[in-house]
Design a protein around this motif. Structure first.
Motif, PDB file in Angstrom:
ATOM      1  N   GLU A 129       0.814  -1.213   0.000  1.00 15.35           N
ATOM      2  CA  GLU A 129       0.000   0.000   0.000  1.00 15.35           C
ATOM      3  C   GLU A 129       0.851   1.269   0.000  1.00 15.35           C
ATOM      4  N   ASN A 130       0.244   2.351  -0.452  1.00 20.66           N
ATOM      5  CA  ASN A 130       0.873   3.678  -0.453  1.00 20.66           C
ATOM      6  C   ASN A 130      -0.112   4.673   0.143  1.00 20.66           C
ATOM      7  N   THR A 131      -0.332   4.550   1.436  1.00 21.49           N
ATOM      8  CA  THR A 131      -1.294   5.409   2.115  1.00 21.49           C
ATOM      9  C   THR A 131      -0.582   6.468   2.943  1.00 21.49           C
ATOM     10  N   GLY A 132      -1.306   7.539   3.266  1.00 24.41           N
ATOM     11  CA  GLY A 132      -0.780   8.573   4.146  1.00 24.41           C
ATOM     12  C   GLY A 132       0.512   9.175   3.622  1.00 24.41           C
ATOM     13  N   LEU A 133       1.434   9.411   4.542  1.00 23.28           N
ATOM     14  CA  LEU A 133       2.697  10.042   4.177  1.00 23.28           C
ATOM     15  C   LEU A 133       3.535   9.190   3.237  1.00 23.28           C
ATOM     16  N   ALA A 134       3.234   7.898   3.157  1.00 25.66           N
ATOM     17  CA  ALA A 134       3.997   7.024   2.263  1.00 25.66           C
ATOM     18  C   ALA A 134       3.868   7.456   0.812  1.00 25.66           C
ATOM     19  N   ASN A 135       2.787   8.152   0.463  1.00 25.20           N
ATOM     20  CA  ASN A 135       2.634   8.525  -0.945  1.00 25.20           C
ATOM     21  C   ASN A 135       3.663   9.564  -1.385  1.00 25.20           C
ATOM     22  N   LEU A 136       4.324  10.224  -0.413  1.00 27.87           N
ATOM     23  CA  LEU A 136       5.378  11.172  -0.776  1.00 27.87           C
ATOM     24  C   LEU A 136       6.585  10.464  -1.379  1.00 27.87           C
ATOM     25  N   TYR A 137       6.789   9.194  -0.987  1.00 32.22           N
ATOM     26  CA  TYR A 137       7.946   8.427  -1.460  1.00 32.22           C
ATOM     27  C   TYR A 137       7.572   7.449  -2.566  1.00 32.22           C
ATOM     28  N   LEU A 152       0.193   7.668   9.220  1.00 28.46           N
ATOM     29  CA  LEU A 152       1.339   6.798   8.954  1.00 28.46           C
ATOM     30  C   LEU A 152       1.183   5.553   9.805  1.00 28.46           C
ATOM     31  N   SER A 153       1.347   4.386   9.199  1.00 28.32           N
ATOM     32  CA  SER A 153       1.205   3.141   9.951  1.00 28.32           C
ATOM     33  C   SER A 153       2.533   2.428  10.153  1.00 28.32           C
ATOM     34  N   VAL A 154       3.436   2.564   9.192  1.00 32.66           N
ATOM     35  CA  VAL A 154       4.755   1.935   9.280  1.00 32.66           C
ATOM     36  C   VAL A 154       5.789   2.943   8.806  1.00 32.66           C
TER      37      VAL A 154
END
Length: 249
Positions: free
Chosen positions: A99-107, A181-183
């Motif tokens: 998944e690419n949720t939350g702040l992860a979508n920045l990367y 952010l989850s991870v």
């Protein structure tokens, strides 16, 4: 004569002291500047360098292009150079494994490939699925087709893409803001290699930062759909940044 150099690995107290002296700073509390940079420039297209593309077979009847570049470069190249000049009705980035949720979508390369499509004037969807699906993309592909049909029918707001994340055994579909952010990378484990280089392996950890948004929706097993804008300006910050106009040169 002493030369200020960036240490190849975290400096100890003695090396820190020498670096401060070389920089003209003698106080132990003086900040030490650490310089890190990619070995190869990846900030954008490199003048004079090209992107290698190979035509490949996909399944029994399909074909496509294998691009030796980033996902965003692949999207831009497909739109600008490999389409024969035809306009794109829709660009789908993915389906990504994980998944690419939350702040992860920045990367996320998947999300940024869709952003590249927006820059080129094409509507776009980024799609990611839970890593537990492994290489089984059948369910996510069928759901992506439904999203694509609706985007083609109703369109998207100007400068907006959809970031779709598909959990295992979803309970429904929700449209939510992208936040949380989850991870996250909690640190790095260093090990020296035979050639003297140091390998830093990221150490992941769970993060309990889940306001209402796509992270929480995804963990509650909803297909999260977050509309992301090309314009990332923080309009609320202008009132607090008036001092910038006072900077002289």
């Amino acid at each position: 004569m002493e030369t200020l150099r960036t240490p190849p690995r975290p400096a100890g107290p003695m090396k820190n002291a020498r670096l401060r002296k070389a920089a003209g700073r003698t106080s132990p509390s003086s900040p030490l500047i650490t310089t890190c940079f990619p070995r190869i420039s990846r900030s954008g297209p490199i003048p004079g360098a090209g992107i290698v593309v190979r035509r490949v077979q996909i399944g029994e009847d399909g074909e496509g292009y294998s691009v030796e570049g980033t996902p965003a470069e692949a999207a831009g190249l497909g739109i600008m150079a490999l389409s024969g000049g035809a306009p794109f009705d829709l660009v789908i980035a993915g389906i990504n494994r994980g998944e690419n949720t939350g702040l992860a979508n920045l990367y996320s390369g998947t999300v940024n490939a869709a952003m590249e499509a927006l820059v080129r004037g094409a509507p776009a969807i980024a799609v990611s699925q839970d890593a537990a699906y492994d290489d089984d993309f059948a369910f996510s592909a069928a759901l992506t087709r439904k999203f694509a049909d609706r985007v083609l029918k109703y369109g998207l707001p100007q400068g907006v893409m959809l970031n779709v994340n598909i959990p295992v055994d979803p309970r429904g579909v929700v449209i939510v803001p992208s936040r949380g952010l989850s991870v996250a990378v909690a640190g790095f484990d260093a090990s020296e290699q035979e050639d003297g280089a140091v390998l830093y392996a990221p150490r992941m950890a769970a993060v309990n930062d889940m306001p209402d948004g796509d992270v929480r929706a995804y963990l509650e097993r909803y297909v999260s759909v977050a509309p992301l804008a090309l314009d990332r300006t923080s309009n609320d910050a202008f009132g607090e940044l008036g001092w910038i106009g006072d900077v002289e040169f």
